[in-house]
Design a protein around this motif. Sequence first.
Motif, PDB file in Angstrom:
ATOM      1  N   CYS A 381       0.838  -1.191   0.000  1.00  0.00           N
ATOM      2  CA  CYS A 381       0.000   0.000   0.000  1.00  0.00           C
ATOM      3  C   CYS A 381       0.876   1.245   0.000  1.00  0.00           C
ATOM      4  CB  CYS A 381      -0.927   0.009   1.219  1.00  0.00           C
ATOM      5  SG  CYS A 381      -2.008   1.445   1.350  1.00  0.00           S
ATOM      6  N   ARG A 382       0.455   2.254  -0.742  1.00  0.00           N
ATOM      7  CA  ARG A 382       1.118   3.547  -0.743  1.00  0.00           C
ATOM      8  C   ARG A 382       0.126   4.601  -0.280  1.00  0.00           C
ATOM      9  NH1 ARG A 382       1.661   8.098  -3.846  1.00  0.00           N
ATOM     10  NH2 ARG A 382       3.713   9.098  -3.851  1.00  0.00           N
ATOM     11  N   GLU A 383       0.473   5.318   0.774  1.00  0.00           N
ATOM     12  CA  GLU A 383      -0.400   6.339   1.331  1.00  0.00           C
ATOM     13  C   GLU A 383       0.263   7.707   1.201  1.00  0.00           C
ATOM     14  OE1 GLU A 383      -1.056   5.169   5.318  1.00  0.00           O
ATOM     15  OE2 GLU A 383      -2.198   3.366   4.802  1.00  0.00           O
ATOM     16  N   TYR A 389      -4.489   7.125  -1.658  1.00  0.00           N
ATOM     17  CA  TYR A 389      -3.826   5.847  -1.372  1.00  0.00           C
ATOM     18  C   TYR A 389      -4.106   4.869  -2.511  1.00  0.00           C
ATOM     19  CZ  TYR A 389      -8.348   3.811  -0.217  1.00  0.00           C
ATOM     20  OH  TYR A 389      -9.650   3.354  -0.289  1.00  0.00           O
ATOM     21  N   GLN A 390      -3.186   3.921  -2.672  1.00  0.00           N
ATOM     22  CA  GLN A 390      -3.362   2.805  -3.598  1.00  0.00           C
ATOM     23  C   GLN A 390      -2.906   1.535  -2.889  1.00  0.00           C
ATOM     24  OE1 GLN A 390      -0.642   5.125  -4.861  1.00  0.00           O
ATOM     25  NE2 GLN A 390      -2.240   6.649  -5.098  1.00  0.00           N
ATOM     26  N   SER A 391      -3.614   0.440  -3.112  1.00  0.00           N
ATOM     27  CA  SER A 391      -3.251  -0.820  -2.459  1.00  0.00           C
ATOM     28  C   SER A 391      -3.549  -1.987  -3.375  1.00  0.00           C
ATOM     29  CB  SER A 391      -4.006  -0.996  -1.133  1.00  0.00           C
ATOM     30  OG  SER A 391      -5.398  -1.086  -1.360  1.00  0.00           O
ATOM     31  N   ALA A 438      -7.705  -4.664  -5.447  1.00  0.00           N
ATOM     32  CA  ALA A 438      -6.965  -3.417  -5.618  1.00  0.00           C
ATOM     33  C   ALA A 438      -7.862  -2.268  -5.193  1.00  0.00           C
ATOM     34  CB  ALA A 438      -6.534  -3.239  -7.074  1.00  0.00           C
ATOM     35  N   LEU A 440      -8.278   2.176  -4.484  1.00  0.00           N
ATOM     36  CA  LEU A 440      -7.827   3.527  -4.776  1.00  0.00           C
ATOM     37  C   LEU A 440      -8.742   4.492  -4.049  1.00  0.00           C
ATOM     38  CD1 LEU A 440      -6.120   5.591  -6.427  1.00  0.00           C
ATOM     39  CD2 LEU A 440      -7.866   5.378  -8.234  1.00  0.00           C
ATOM     40  N   SER A 447     -13.690   6.369  -2.701  1.00  0.00           N
ATOM     41  CA  SER A 447     -12.843   5.183  -2.866  1.00  0.00           C
ATOM     42  C   SER A 447     -13.455   4.257  -3.893  1.00  0.00           C
ATOM     43  CB  SER A 447     -12.674   4.434  -1.539  1.00  0.00           C
ATOM     44  OG  SER A 447     -13.887   3.800  -1.190  1.00  0.00           O
ATOM     45  N   ASP A 449     -12.851   0.133  -5.123  1.00  0.00           N
ATOM     46  CA  ASP A 449     -12.179  -1.139  -4.875  1.00  0.00           C
ATOM     47  C   ASP A 449     -12.618  -2.164  -5.907  1.00  0.00           C
ATOM     48  OD1 ASP A 449     -10.683  -1.188  -2.063  1.00  0.00           O
ATOM     49  OD2 ASP A 449     -12.451   0.089  -1.876  1.00  0.00           O
TER      50      ASP A 449
END
Length: 609
Positions: A381-383, A389-391, A438, A440, A447, A449
Amino acid sequence: MKLSICHTTLMTAAIVSFFLKVDSAEARTFPDGSVLSDSLAFSGEVFVVTSEELVDYNINTVEDILEMLPGVTFWRKGPEGSSVSFSIDGEISRGMTLLVNGLPFSDPYNDDPLLRFIPLSRLLRVEVIYNGFVPRSGLSVPGGVINIVLEEGGREGPLATLDFTNGRHSRRSRRVWFATPESAVNLTFSYDQYLQDPSKSLAEYENSFIGSYNSRAILTELSVKSEDDKRLFFHFHRFDDSYRGTLLRPIDPGTLDSGENISYSGADYRLRFSVDDLSVMLRQRVVEMKRDCGWTSGEELGASAAWNSNIRGVELKTFLDARKVTFENRLWDEYFNPECSVLSCAAAGSGKVLSLKVRGSLTALYHDRTGSWIGGGAGICREGKNGIYQSINISRSLRMPAADELFQPELENSIEGFSVSSEGNTELDPEQVDELSAGLGFFNSLSIDLFAKRETRRIILDDGPLPVYRSTGRSDVTGARSRFNRRERLFGIDFMISAGAEYFGERSDFTFGIPEYRFTGNLTMKRRFFKRTETLTLTLGGSVVGPRNWDGRELERYNLMNASFSMTVMSAAVRFEMRNLFDTKYETVPGYLMPERHIRFGLTWDIFD
């Protein structure tokens, strides 16, 4: 039926705006009972609704909460209070569970969730976790989890809450609880009761009224805490329920009631000792159901340990649980006393690499009657500081065949009253479940998903004079879930708009009742007055639910519209709701009508607050 202008506006907002997600799990602080930290959840992977957010609604049962949760589908056979099944993100039926304070809360006999017996008077919040990283539960199959968090211990001051709700067919709840002030020794007592008179349920007999409920639960807890933060916690929960004619259809064509007289009772005991990051628990659960065809009685003994640690910036969570379940059953004049043993364990870790948060987990479960599971997963994950954020998450689980599937089993008695004999197959392959998701999110308000789940080689029992187990079952689930939330303040009024959408490109062949799509929208207007201590709240909400498939039979889509009004005065909250404004006739299970247009009203009063 044509939608009203208001309804159409809300649904358009749902399609355009998508689904709400909560903030990063790390930004919240939760006491014992929460599994959010145990799940090592990324931003956007969890959804939380708190008791403060529910105070404006008439909440009689957990089912009233389930319909508010994004990504959760539920269905029942009969009126409110009937047995409920639910799924998260269209998950394969055995891929999710219900937890209460992080522990499974279900009937040992058939693993049905014990929804009617949860003491909502002590409710803190409800957590939905959409991925299968939940070490505390010890689960090894991918899937979502609903965790209901009940408050433990005392408050800064003594508090008692009285709650009363009435509605269609005298649908009512009564709740009261008392907790001593927060100190080294705390005592809590609560009483919850839900009652309902007979109501219309069976679609084949539109003039039939069935389903009479009287559910009661008593909860007592004692907590002792030392100066060095060691804690001993004792929990006793007794529940009892009686109802009539809501599970089976009429036995004789000329009768309008199944004739079933059913009683449900049980008790749940827990003793937990916590020191530093280690927690050890002993527990016992007894559940008994009596009905016309016989009774089932099960006892579950369990012990578990959980350990949390942080080593050089790596957060570690481990869990070990052992259970022994025994039964004394009589169905259709046949006695059978099965027993089973279950051992589960899990370990998960999370840390940061540069600007990325990385996690991994391993889980395993041994069940001497249904087989053994082993699985694992990983996520990244990138916050961003700006709220974006992206995961990405992946997981895989394998189930080894059970002895009954490999070899000729004994006759199996079911609650429906028939016996099945099958032929074993020593050539069976392990079952396999894979999951990819995934996410976003933007600024904690929008959000999206995406998820895909595949089950390969499910072991199923084919048809024939002597059925044989085969590794032939396969099913895919693909879909998207999104939500949008926005707050504005105009003319002294707080406006809150939330809209959501769920869509399934493919639905599981093993989980019926999942709608093809669902759009929801809510507009809430809140006005504070008299030194901003009193509040008036008005909410308009609607939903459009797509067709459902039930083993070859498709139920039609339907639209619902609700309106609610609440007012808080000092420590009391008065609520009024009009449900199903357009009196839509719909079913979530073939043959069982859901509630028509009706009114609900309620009162909650905090004493000594």
